[in-house]
Write an enzyme that holds these catalytic residues in place. Structure first.
Site, PDB file in Angstrom:
ATOM      1  N   GLU A 176      -5.797  -4.627  10.393  1.00  0.00           N
ATOM      2  CA  GLU A 176      -4.764  -3.619  10.628  1.00  0.00           C
ATOM      3  C   GLU A 176      -5.083  -2.844  11.898  1.00  0.00           C
ATOM      4  O   GLU A 176      -5.856  -1.867  11.856  1.00  0.00           O
ATOM      5  CB  GLU A 176      -4.712  -2.633   9.454  1.00  0.00           C
ATOM      6  CG  GLU A 176      -4.377  -3.275   8.127  1.00  0.00           C
ATOM      7  CD  GLU A 176      -3.777  -2.260   7.165  1.00  0.00           C
ATOM      8  OE1 GLU A 176      -2.651  -2.476   6.722  1.00  0.00           O
ATOM      9  OE2 GLU A 176      -4.420  -1.235   6.889  1.00  0.00           O
ATOM     10  N   ASN A 194       0.868  -1.179   0.000  1.00  0.00           N
ATOM     11  CA  ASN A 194       0.000   0.000   0.000  1.00  0.00           C
ATOM     12  C   ASN A 194       0.904   1.227   0.000  1.00  0.00           C
ATOM     13  O   ASN A 194       1.463   1.582   1.022  1.00  0.00           O
ATOM     14  CB  ASN A 194      -0.899  -0.038   1.255  1.00  0.00           C
ATOM     15  CG  ASN A 194      -1.737   1.213   1.387  1.00  0.00           C
ATOM     16  OD1 ASN A 194      -1.812   2.028   0.462  1.00  0.00           O
ATOM     17  ND2 ASN A 194      -2.368   1.380   2.540  1.00  0.00           N
ATOM     18  N   TRP A 195       1.038   1.836  -1.171  1.00  0.00           N
ATOM     19  CA  TRP A 195       1.986   2.957  -1.290  1.00  0.00           C
ATOM     20  C   TRP A 195       1.418   4.259  -0.728  1.00  0.00           C
ATOM     21  O   TRP A 195       2.125   5.253  -0.648  1.00  0.00           O
ATOM     22  CB  TRP A 195       2.389   3.145  -2.765  1.00  0.00           C
ATOM     23  CG  TRP A 195       3.172   2.006  -3.336  1.00  0.00           C
ATOM     24  CD1 TRP A 195       3.507   0.822  -2.712  1.00  0.00           C
ATOM     25  CD2 TRP A 195       3.743   1.924  -4.648  1.00  0.00           C
ATOM     26  NE1 TRP A 195       4.238   0.031  -3.551  1.00  0.00           N
ATOM     27  CE2 TRP A 195       4.401   0.678  -4.749  1.00  0.00           C
ATOM     28  CE3 TRP A 195       3.761   2.781  -5.751  1.00  0.00           C
ATOM     29  CZ2 TRP A 195       5.066   0.272  -5.911  1.00  0.00           C
ATOM     30  CZ3 TRP A 195       4.419   2.383  -6.902  1.00  0.00           C
ATOM     31  CH2 TRP A 195       5.070   1.140  -6.984  1.00  0.00           C
ATOM     32  N   LYS A 196       0.145   4.275  -0.391  1.00  0.00           N
ATOM     33  CA  LYS A 196      -0.494   5.488   0.140  1.00  0.00           C
ATOM     34  C   LYS A 196      -0.211   6.676  -0.787  1.00  0.00           C
ATOM     35  O   LYS A 196      -0.111   6.486  -1.984  1.00  0.00           O
ATOM     36  CB  LYS A 196      -0.040   5.731   1.584  1.00  0.00           C
ATOM     37  CG  LYS A 196      -0.231   4.468   2.447  1.00  0.00           C
ATOM     38  CD  LYS A 196      -0.085   4.707   3.902  1.00  0.00           C
ATOM     39  CE  LYS A 196      -0.322   3.388   4.644  1.00  0.00           C
ATOM     40  NZ  LYS A 196      -0.303   3.548   6.088  1.00  0.00           N
ATOM     41  N   GLY A 247       2.115   2.455  10.709  1.00  0.00           N
ATOM     42  CA  GLY A 247       3.095   3.533  10.572  1.00  0.00           C
ATOM     43  C   GLY A 247       3.782   3.904  11.868  1.00  0.00           C
ATOM     44  O   GLY A 247       4.450   4.926  11.954  1.00  0.00           O
ATOM     45  N   HIS A 266      -9.652   1.426   4.371  1.00  0.00           N
ATOM     46  CA  HIS A 266      -8.413   1.595   5.136  1.00  0.00           C
ATOM     47  C   HIS A 266      -8.676   2.561   6.286  1.00  0.00           C
ATOM     48  O   HIS A 266      -9.472   3.494   6.145  1.00  0.00           O
ATOM     49  CB  HIS A 266      -7.307   2.125   4.213  1.00  0.00           C
ATOM     50  CG  HIS A 266      -5.967   2.118   4.881  1.00  0.00           C
ATOM     51  ND1 HIS A 266      -5.582   3.113   5.749  1.00  0.00           N
ATOM     52  CD2 HIS A 266      -4.946   1.219   4.840  1.00  0.00           C
ATOM     53  CE1 HIS A 266      -4.368   2.821   6.202  1.00  0.00           C
ATOM     54  NE2 HIS A 266      -3.956   1.685   5.674  1.00  0.00           N
ATOM     55  N   GLU A 298      -7.112   4.996   7.311  1.00  0.00           N
ATOM     56  CA  GLU A 298      -6.920   6.412   6.955  1.00  0.00           C
ATOM     57  C   GLU A 298      -8.137   6.959   6.199  1.00  0.00           C
ATOM     58  O   GLU A 298      -8.480   8.121   6.325  1.00  0.00           O
ATOM     59  CB  GLU A 298      -5.617   6.567   6.153  1.00  0.00           C
ATOM     60  CG  GLU A 298      -4.406   6.405   7.067  1.00  0.00           C
ATOM     61  CD  GLU A 298      -3.181   5.765   6.427  1.00  0.00           C
ATOM     62  OE1 GLU A 298      -3.086   5.750   5.187  1.00  0.00           O
ATOM     63  OE2 GLU A 298      -2.323   5.263   7.185  1.00  0.00           O
ATOM     64  N   SER A 355       3.006  -1.981  10.384  1.00  0.00           N
ATOM     65  CA  SER A 355       4.437  -2.102  10.670  1.00  0.00           C
ATOM     66  C   SER A 355       5.012  -3.479  10.341  1.00  0.00           C
ATOM     67  O   SER A 355       5.861  -3.992  11.077  1.00  0.00           O
ATOM     68  CB  SER A 355       4.730  -1.709  12.126  1.00  0.00           C
ATOM     69  OG  SER A 355       4.351  -0.354  12.343  1.00  0.00           O
ATOM     70  N   GLY A 357       2.664  -1.110   4.295  1.00  0.00           N
ATOM     71  CA  GLY A 357       2.750   0.309   3.963  1.00  0.00           C
ATOM     72  C   GLY A 357       4.195   0.723   3.751  1.00  0.00           C
ATOM     73  O   GLY A 357       4.787   0.462   2.700  1.00  0.00           O
ATOM     74  N   GLY A 358       4.794   1.346   4.762  1.00  0.00           N
ATOM     75  CA  GLY A 358       6.132   1.929   4.659  1.00  0.00           C
ATOM     76  C   GLY A 358       7.173   1.016   4.016  1.00  0.00           C
ATOM     77  O   GLY A 358       7.937   1.456   3.149  1.00  0.00           O
TER      78      GLY A 358
HETATM   79  P1  PGA Z   1       2.572   0.410   7.645  1.00  0.00           P
HETATM   80  O1  PGA Z   1       1.131   0.638   6.970  1.00  0.00           O
HETATM   81  O2  PGA Z   1       3.109  -0.895   7.111  1.00  0.00           O
HETATM   82  O3  PGA Z   1       3.396   1.598   7.206  1.00  0.00           O
HETATM   83  O4  PGA Z   1       2.360   0.359   9.116  1.00  0.00           O
HETATM   84  C1  PGA Z   1       0.253  -0.432   6.755  1.00  0.00           C
HETATM   85  C2  PGA Z   1      -1.031   0.069   6.147  1.00  0.00           C
HETATM   86  O5  PGA Z   1      -1.513   1.139   6.534  1.00  0.00           O
HETATM   87  O6  PGA Z   1      -1.600  -0.575   5.233  1.00  0.00           O
END
Ligand code: PGA
Length: 255
Positions: free
Chosen positions: A167, A9-11, A173, A95, A97, A212, A233-234
């Site tokens: 999640e 997930n590159w956001k 994050g 998600h 967010e 994470s 994500g990251g």
């Molecule tokens: P993260 O994000 O791996 O940076 O914690 C995961 C996500 O929000 O899908």
């Protein structure tokens, strides 16, 4: 046996040029890696570049959201058939967010998931509790409400195309991942819920862990019986860490 599924997930990261570069690196690192189902989710404007750069590989492309309607007066939105037409085969929905910054509800996520399935996309539906909810002992109640609500419009016959992503919001994050035991507890609970909702199809549905995920915790998470992959994500923003996660998850499952 469920095939592990890892999605990056590159956001809101990577412009068109950066998307091309990262996809080229992923092509080299993972393009022929078929033991794990793979996808990446760039921003909307970079989707055509990703689809083009990953053509002929085992890496699919996902949208990060879609609208529930096919077309119309919805400024700023993109529909599920439009994502499919652009070459996407997956879409991330609900998600945390989106739930937090765009006030998305379970009912809205359910409509989007149904629209995605109808358009030929495989939805990745996200659920997870906040830290206050976990500390208040409400994790399972919150997750149950989200799973039941967000999948309310899914026909049983199509359920196997849906992936759930657990999640925990406090792990996204933050560098603080759920322990493998915490993840397995919630994943097993979700599996049980899915069985009550879509019966035998529940055992075909993948449940990803997200929050994470890194190369050094991927193997232990994936060793849990109800963890079927990850939403990353990251660590998905660099080809080497994403590839290391994918390979660790494959090794954990192959044992
Ligand atoms: P993260 O994000 O791996 O940076 O914690 C995961 C996500 O929000 O899908």
């Amino acid at each position: 046996m469920r095939k592990p599924f890892v999605c990056g997930n590159w956001k809101m990261n990577k412009n068109v040029g950066e998307t091309r570069s990262l996809c080229a690196e992923l092509r080299t690192a993972l393009g022929a890696f078929s033991q794990v189902e793979l996808a990446v989710a760039p921003v909307f404007v970079s989707l055509p570049a990703a689809v083009d750069a990953l053509k002929g590989t085992n890496i699919g492309v996902a949208g990060q959201d879609c609208h529930a309607e096919k077309e119309g007066a919805y400024t700023g939105n993109v529909s599920a058939p439009m994502l499919f037409d652009a070459g996407c085969r997956y879409v991330i929905l609900g998600h945390s967010e989106r739930r937090t910054y765009h006030a998305e509800t379970d009912a809205l996520v359910a409509k989007k998931a149904a629209a995605a399935l109808a358009a030929g996309l495989n939805p990745i539906v996200c659920v997870g509790e906040t830290l206050a909810e976990r500390d208040g002992g409400k994790t399972l109640t919150v997750v149950e409400t989200q799973v039941r609500g967000s999948l309310a419009d899914i026909p049983e016959a199509l359920a196997a195309r849906v992936t759930l992503a657990y999640e925990p919001v406090w792990a996204i994050g933050t560098g603080r991942n759920a322990t493998s035991a915490q993840a397995q507890e919630v994943h097993a609970f979700i599996r049980g819920l899915l069985r009550s909702m879509v019966h035998g199809e529940a055992d075909k549905m993948r449940i990803q862990y997200g929050g994470s995920v890194k190369p050094d915790n991927a193997k232990e998470l994936m060793a849990q019986p109800d963890v079927d992959g990850a939403l990353v994500g990251g660590a998905s923003l660099k080809a080497d860490s994403f590839a290391a996660i994918v390979k660790a998850m494959h090794e954990a499952r192959a044992r």
